[in-house]
Design a protein around this motif. Structure first.
Motif, short mmCIF file in Angstrom:
data_model
loop_
_atom_site.label_atom_id
_atom_site.label_comp_id
_atom_site.label_asym_id
_atom_site.label_seq_id
_atom_site.Cartn_x
_atom_site.Cartn_y
_atom_site.Cartn_z
N GLY A 47 57.62 26.01 5.08
CA GLY A 47 58.42 26.17 6.29
C GLY A 47 58.68 27.62 6.63
O GLY A 47 59.42 27.92 7.56
N ARG A 48 58.06 28.51 5.87
CA ARG A 48 58.20 29.94 6.13
C ARG A 48 56.84 30.51 6.56
O ARG A 48 55.98 29.77 6.98
CB ARG A 48 58.75 30.63 4.89
CG ARG A 48 60.20 30.23 4.58
CD ARG A 48 60.69 30.83 3.26
NE ARG A 48 62.09 30.56 3.02
CZ ARG A 48 62.57 29.42 2.55
NH1 ARG A 48 61.77 28.42 2.25
NH2 ARG A 48 63.87 29.27 2.35
N TYR A 49 56.66 31.82 6.46
CA TYR A 49 55.44 32.49 6.90
C TYR A 49 54.18 31.79 6.38
O TYR A 49 54.09 31.45 5.20
CB TYR A 49 55.44 33.95 6.45
CG TYR A 49 54.22 34.70 6.91
CD1 TYR A 49 54.14 35.18 8.21
CD2 TYR A 49 53.13 34.88 6.07
CE1 TYR A 49 53.01 35.84 8.66
CE2 TYR A 49 52.00 35.54 6.50
CZ TYR A 49 51.94 36.01 7.81
OH TYR A 49 50.82 36.65 8.24
N GLY A 50 53.26 31.56 7.29
CA GLY A 50 51.98 30.95 6.94
C GLY A 50 51.98 29.43 6.96
O GLY A 50 50.93 28.81 6.85
N SER A 51 53.13 28.83 7.08
CA SER A 51 53.22 27.36 7.09
C SER A 51 52.55 26.78 8.32
O SER A 51 52.54 27.39 9.39
CB SER A 51 54.68 26.91 7.05
OG SER A 51 55.29 27.28 5.83
N MET A 52 51.98 25.59 8.16
CA MET A 52 51.32 24.87 9.25
C MET A 52 52.16 23.63 9.56
O MET A 52 52.50 22.86 8.65
CB MET A 52 49.92 24.45 8.84
CG MET A 52 49.04 25.60 8.42
SD MET A 52 48.30 26.43 9.80
CE MET A 52 47.04 25.29 10.21
N LEU A 53 52.47 23.44 10.84
CA LEU A 53 53.28 22.31 11.29
C LEU A 53 52.50 21.50 12.33
O LEU A 53 51.89 22.07 13.23
CB LEU A 53 54.58 22.80 11.93
CG LEU A 53 55.50 23.62 11.03
CD1 LEU A 53 56.51 24.39 11.87
CD2 LEU A 53 56.22 22.72 10.05
N LEU A 54 52.54 20.19 12.19
CA LEU A 54 51.91 19.30 13.15
C LEU A 54 53.02 18.58 13.92
O LEU A 54 53.76 17.79 13.34
CB LEU A 54 51.01 18.28 12.46
CG LEU A 54 50.32 17.27 13.37
CD1 LEU A 54 49.39 17.96 14.36
CD2 LEU A 54 49.57 16.24 12.55
N PHE A 55 53.14 18.91 15.20
CA PHE A 55 54.11 18.26 16.08
C PHE A 55 53.41 17.06 16.71
O PHE A 55 52.39 17.22 17.38
CB PHE A 55 54.58 19.21 17.18
CG PHE A 55 55.46 20.32 16.68
CD1 PHE A 55 56.83 20.27 16.88
CD2 PHE A 55 54.92 21.42 16.01
CE1 PHE A 55 57.64 21.30 16.41
CE2 PHE A 55 55.73 22.44 15.55
CZ PHE A 55 57.09 22.37 15.75
N LYS A 56 53.95 15.87 16.48
CA LYS A 56 53.42 14.64 17.09
C LYS A 56 54.39 14.23 18.19
O LYS A 56 55.58 14.09 17.94
CB LYS A 56 53.28 13.54 16.05
CG LYS A 56 52.29 13.88 14.95
CD LYS A 56 52.23 12.79 13.91
CE LYS A 56 51.33 13.18 12.77
NZ LYS A 56 51.34 12.15 11.71
#
Length: 186
Positions: A47-56
């Protein structure tokens, strides 16, 4: 690179807002915008730098099913975070790049100033209205979704709210007190 800028003052303590916009965004996003964001999945990182998030997105959201974002800037010491869209979302609708950056500044113990910057490029021939890029972000932060002046998210079993990364209840109340917007082209 083109940019849209906005400032928004909200009635939320800076540390609570920072947590909601950074490490707890996957829990808070669907609670604040239940008609738009179905789920935010952490694919990589903490959840910090470099994290990848997928918003559905919810089925009723027109023309957008998902958005893959990477945290490309994260500085907790100055409350600054930036997310770049890598796939889906705006990239499927005329943009070739799209990054949203937030910088939080404490105004008082219960009030925070949010500086928002959207950096973007559009595909040739794409008819983009300046300022439109920031509208969804502004609505999310100001709590104006659903037509009200504010939107409250409170912890409740089976209802809106939930648990944060450290197991504590999430409670967020945003109210727009002051808004300034402008668009710049370089």
């Amino acid at each position: 690179m083109k940019e849209d800028l906005a400032q928004l003052t909200v009635s939320v303590p800076i540390k609570d807002l920072w947590k909601a916009m950074s490490t707890d965004i996957r829990h808070v996003g669907p609670k604040v915008l239940p008609d738009i964001v179905a789920e935010v999945e952490l694919l990589e990182g903490d959840g910090r730098y470099g994290s990848m998030l997928l918003f559905k997105f919810c089925p009723d959201v027109p023309k957008v099913r998902y958005q893959l974002e990477k945290i490309v800037e994260y500085d907790e010491s100055v409350y600054q975070i930036a997310l770049e869209i890598l796939e889906g979302g705006h990239l499927d609708h005329g943009f070739t790049s799209y990054t949203t950056a937030f910088k939080l500044t404490q105004v008082s113990e219960v009030e925070t100033l949010i500086d928002i910057k959207v950096l973007y490029e559009t595909k040739p021939g794409h008819n983009h209205i300046p300022g439109e890029t920031i509208k969804g972000t502004f609505l999310y932060l100001s709590g104006k979704m659903g037509g009200g002046r504010s939107r409250t998210v409170a912890a409740a079993d089976g209802g809106c709210g939930g648990k944060g990364t450290d197991g504590e209840s999430i409670s967020l109340h945003c109210q727009a007190d002051q808004v300034n917007m402008k668009t710049e082209f370089e």
